[in-house]
Design a protein around this motif. Sequence first.
Motif, PDB file in Angstrom:
ATOM      1  N   ALA A 154       0.773  -1.251   0.063  1.00 19.08           N
ATOM      2  CA  ALA A 154      -0.047   0.007  -0.098  1.00 19.08           C
ATOM      3  C   ALA A 154       1.000   1.194   0.014  1.00 19.08           C
ATOM      4  CB  ALA A 154      -1.049  -0.036   1.107  1.00 19.08           C
ATOM      5  N   PRO A 155       1.641   1.660  -1.128  1.00 20.93           N
ATOM      6  CA  PRO A 155       2.450   2.668  -1.285  1.00 20.93           C
ATOM      7  C   PRO A 155       1.770   4.091  -0.960  1.00 20.93           C
ATOM      8  CG  PRO A 155       2.070   1.775  -3.259  1.00 20.93           C
ATOM      9  CD  PRO A 155       1.405   0.920  -2.371  1.00 20.93           C
ATOM     10  N   ASP A 156       0.362   3.916  -0.963  1.00 14.24           N
ATOM     11  CA  ASP A 156      -0.467   5.224  -0.916  1.00 14.24           C
ATOM     12  C   ASP A 156      -0.802   5.395   0.541  1.00 14.24           C
ATOM     13  OD1 ASP A 156      -1.880   2.893  -1.081  1.00 14.24           O
ATOM     14  OD2 ASP A 156      -3.426   3.969  -2.279  1.00 14.24           O
ATOM     15  N   ALA A 157      -0.423   4.394   1.477  1.00 15.51           N
ATOM     16  CA  ALA A 157      -0.615   4.555   2.927  1.00 15.51           C
ATOM     17  C   ALA A 157       0.256   5.345   3.474  1.00 15.51           C
ATOM     18  CB  ALA A 157      -1.050   3.307   3.685  1.00 15.51           C
ATOM     19  N   ASN A 158       0.012   6.157   4.382  1.00 12.92           N
ATOM     20  CA  ASN A 158       1.068   7.315   5.302  1.00 12.92           C
ATOM     21  C   ASN A 158       0.236   7.179   6.647  1.00 12.92           C
ATOM     22  OD1 ASN A 158       2.559   9.411   6.346  1.00 12.92           O
ATOM     23  ND2 ASN A 158       1.764  10.796   4.741  1.00 12.92           N
ATOM     24  N   PRO A 159       1.329   6.684   7.572  1.00 12.93           N
ATOM     25  CA  PRO A 159       0.817   7.020   9.126  1.00 12.93           C
ATOM     26  C   PRO A 159       0.780   8.194   9.748  1.00 12.93           C
ATOM     27  CG  PRO A 159       2.927   6.075   9.057  1.00 12.93           C
ATOM     28  CD  PRO A 159       2.709   6.383   7.525  1.00 12.93           C
ATOM     29  N   ASP A 160       0.791   9.178   8.660  1.00 19.12           N
ATOM     30  CA  ASP A 160       1.033  10.697   9.442  1.00 19.12           C
ATOM     31  C   ASP A 160      -0.163  11.626   8.592  1.00 19.12           C
ATOM     32  OD1 ASP A 160       2.274  12.509  11.429  1.00 19.12           O
ATOM     33  OD2 ASP A 160       2.816  13.552   9.189  1.00 19.12           O
ATOM     34  N   ASP A 161      -0.999  11.003   8.028  1.00 21.75           N
ATOM     35  CA  ASP A 161      -2.029  11.628   7.156  1.00 21.75           C
ATOM     36  C   ASP A 161      -3.489  11.633   7.539  1.00 21.75           C
ATOM     37  OD1 ASP A 161      -2.880   9.392   6.482  1.00 21.75           O
ATOM     38  OD2 ASP A 161      -2.684   9.729   4.396  1.00 21.75           O
ATOM     39  N   GLY A 162      -3.908  11.052   8.846  1.00 22.20           N
ATOM     40  CA  GLY A 162      -5.048  10.861   9.312  1.00 22.20           C
ATOM     41  C   GLY A 162      -6.121  10.097   8.646  1.00 22.20           C
ATOM     42  N   ILE A 172      -9.534   1.079  -4.384  1.00 21.92           N
ATOM     43  CA  ILE A 172      -8.854   1.776  -3.347  1.00 21.92           C
ATOM     44  C   ILE A 172      -9.625   2.790  -2.684  1.00 21.92           C
ATOM     45  CG2 ILE A 172      -6.740   3.071  -3.028  1.00 21.92           C
ATOM     46  CD1 ILE A 172      -5.598   1.834  -5.185  1.00 21.92           C
ATOM     47  N   LEU A 173      -9.834   2.760  -1.450  1.00 20.88           N
ATOM     48  CA  LEU A 173     -10.700   3.946  -0.601  1.00 20.88           C
ATOM     49  C   LEU A 173      -9.692   4.442   0.689  1.00 20.88           C
ATOM     50  CD1 LEU A 173     -13.799   1.327   0.023  1.00 20.88           C
ATOM     51  CD2 LEU A 173     -13.450   3.079  -1.785  1.00 20.88           C
ATOM     52  N   LYS A 174     -10.275   5.613   0.756  1.00 21.79           N
ATOM     53  CA  LYS A 174      -9.400   6.332   1.795  1.00 21.79           C
ATOM     54  C   LYS A 174     -10.165   7.308   2.552  1.00 21.79           C
ATOM     55  CE  LYS A 174      -4.782   8.517   2.112  1.00 21.79           C
ATOM     56  NZ  LYS A 174      -3.638   8.979   1.411  1.00 21.79           N
ATOM     57  N   ALA A 175     -10.266   6.969   3.946  1.00 26.90           N
ATOM     58  CA  ALA A 175     -11.147   7.657   4.819  1.00 26.90           C
ATOM     59  C   ALA A 175     -10.647   7.671   6.188  1.00 26.90           C
ATOM     60  CB  ALA A 175     -12.725   6.817   4.849  1.00 26.90           C
ATOM     61  N   THR A 176     -11.575   8.503   7.026  1.00 30.82           N
ATOM     62  CA  THR A 176     -11.161   8.602   8.468  1.00 30.82           C
ATOM     63  C   THR A 176     -11.887   7.672   9.220  1.00 30.82           C
ATOM     64  OG1 THR A 176     -12.762  10.090   8.758  1.00 30.82           O
ATOM     65  CG2 THR A 176     -10.189  11.088   8.305  1.00 30.82           C
ATOM     66  N   GLU A 177     -12.972   7.111   8.920  1.00 33.26           N
ATOM     67  CA  GLU A 177     -13.619   5.979   9.364  1.00 33.26           C
ATOM     68  C   GLU A 177     -14.694   5.378   8.722  1.00 33.26           C
ATOM     69  OE1 GLU A 177     -16.978   5.557  13.277  1.00 33.26           O
ATOM     70  OE2 GLU A 177     -15.809   7.482  12.972  1.00 33.26           O
ATOM     71  N   LEU A 178     -14.595   3.854   8.861  1.00 34.34           N
ATOM     72  CA  LEU A 178     -15.649   3.046   7.911  1.00 34.34           C
ATOM     73  C   LEU A 178     -16.015   1.938   8.489  1.00 34.34           C
ATOM     74  CD1 LEU A 178     -13.439   1.282   5.231  1.00 34.34           C
ATOM     75  CD2 LEU A 178     -12.511   2.712   6.775  1.00 34.34           C
ATOM     76  N   MET A 179     -17.073   1.160   7.761  1.00 34.20           N
ATOM     77  CA  MET A 179     -17.462  -0.072   8.316  1.00 34.20           C
ATOM     78  C   MET A 179     -17.278  -1.144   7.338  1.00 34.20           C
ATOM     79  SD  MET A 179     -18.803   0.528  11.334  1.00 34.20           S
ATOM     80  CE  MET A 179     -19.595  -1.064  11.764  1.00 34.20           C
ATOM     81  N   ILE A 180     -16.513  -2.337   7.737  1.00 29.58           N
ATOM     82  CA  ILE A 180     -16.505  -3.463   6.677  1.00 29.58           C
ATOM     83  C   ILE A 180     -17.081  -4.731   7.554  1.00 29.58           C
ATOM     84  CG2 ILE A 180     -14.795  -4.929   5.607  1.00 29.58           C
ATOM     85  CD1 ILE A 180     -12.791  -2.541   5.942  1.00 29.58           C
ATOM     86  N   ASP A 181     -18.129  -5.208   6.251  1.00 34.76           N
ATOM     87  CA  ASP A 181     -18.710  -6.585   6.711  1.00 34.76           C
ATOM     88  C   ASP A 181     -18.270  -7.527   5.553  1.00 34.76           C
ATOM     89  OD1 ASP A 181     -20.150  -8.594   7.905  1.00 34.76           O
ATOM     90  OD2 ASP A 181     -21.885  -7.426   7.929  1.00 34.76           O
ATOM     91  N   ALA A 182     -18.635  -8.670   5.804  1.00 36.51           N
ATOM     92  CA  ALA A 182     -18.260  -9.699   4.646  1.00 36.51           C
ATOM     93  C   ALA A 182     -19.231 -10.959   4.816  1.00 36.51           C
ATOM     94  CB  ALA A 182     -16.716 -10.346   4.741  1.00 36.51           C
ATOM     95  N   VAL A 183     -19.660 -11.435   3.477  1.00 33.91           N
ATOM     96  CA  VAL A 183     -20.403 -12.575   3.499  1.00 33.91           C
ATOM     97  C   VAL A 183     -19.846 -13.673   2.769  1.00 33.91           C
ATOM     98  CG1 VAL A 183     -22.709 -13.686   2.818  1.00 33.91           C
ATOM     99  CG2 VAL A 183     -22.538 -11.097   3.713  1.00 33.91           C
ATOM    100  N   PRO A 184     -19.484 -15.037   3.153  1.00 31.71           N
ATOM    101  CA  PRO A 184     -19.622 -15.332   4.649  1.00 31.71           C
ATOM    102  C   PRO A 184     -18.698 -14.502   5.638  1.00 31.71           C
ATOM    103  CG  PRO A 184     -18.300 -16.965   3.587  1.00 31.71           C
ATOM    104  CD  PRO A 184     -18.981 -15.931   2.519  1.00 31.71           C
ATOM    105  N   LYS A 185     -19.031 -14.527   7.056  1.00 30.65           N
ATOM    106  CA  LYS A 185     -17.846 -13.948   7.934  1.00 30.65           C
ATOM    107  C   LYS A 185     -16.555 -14.249   7.629  1.00 30.65           C
ATOM    108  CE  LYS A 185     -21.448 -11.998   9.743  1.00 30.65           C
ATOM    109  NZ  LYS A 185     -21.876 -10.554   9.574  1.00 30.65           N
TER     110      LYS A 185
END
Length: 335
Positions: A230-238, A273-286
């Motif tokens: 994930a080269p677009d991930a940055n632990p300093d951008d919120g 590719i999604l970028k957010a401050t908060e999100l919900m993730i579910d899956a079927v099946p779990k």
Amino acid sequence: MTSHSANHQPFDRRVEKAALAQEIKESRRAVLVVNTRSRRGARAYSEAKRRLTEAGIILDASFPVRHAERLPEIVREEIAKGRKFIIVGGGDGTISSVIDHFAYVSVVFGLLPLGTANSFARTLGIPLDLPGAIDVLVGGRVFDVDLGKINDHYFANGSSIGMPAIVGRATPHTLKKWLGRGAYLLVGASKFMRFAPFRCIIAINGQETSFDALDVRIANGGYQGGVLVAPDANPDDGKIVVHILTGASKWALGKQWARTALRAPFRAADMKILKATELMIDAVPKQDVAVDGEVITKTPIRVSVGREALILMVPQAFVERFEAGSERTSPETMT
């Protein structure tokens, strides 16, 4: 455990970091906690003690921890004693087991990367050799970075849903110790034939979308399993970055892993590719959810960002990426 509000003001963090940097610089005191079951931990513990002492660091306490389940307890107790600099030696699983206790407390986290993949160390640019890592602990910079959060559990680097979680749960510690990252490949090959795609449902700000998914990676830092995914991930951008490998054929997953291993770019047509401050993730099946290689829960999950949650020692080069033109708080130096 002492905790602060997650909504820090920049001024508060600047003062906090400066005070910690000054205290560590003047006292030269630390605590060393090493998971001696990690791949290099057993032989690195004594050398780390010696090198830290030779560098002028006074160890108020040191713990060679054979039973990994004791790590959180030891860290929690040392923080309660008022320690200001705690050095943890181990891999990404070790970090995951203790990171909750470092979130939003006035303690500097120091890292000795002694594991199999060392993804968090790679994200921070911490050398993977012991002398180089200790040089960072002795002469690095006090900085703060974001932590990701799955439900009520913080994570430093990355989380995964799908095959990585299955492989993480199934890979024995002994195999990781002997084969390193090759252990994941061996177990992954055995699990791949029985793997099936799943339905992934993502909700951001009340807007829901779903995909046929093969692999979901939730990234605070760029590396997972020791590989840059994930080269677009940055632990300093919120922000938290979510990569969803879409499709109904598991062979696409095999191709993507091969591309990752060869450091080839992602195929945009197969990757959401999604970028957010908060999100919900579910899956079927779990599906199992792994944090830094350790399975902690199942879907559904709430993913969020702990902004500037972790104060830690990082290399000068890591800091320089943010100094030019940055409006965030200025890092403090230990040297």
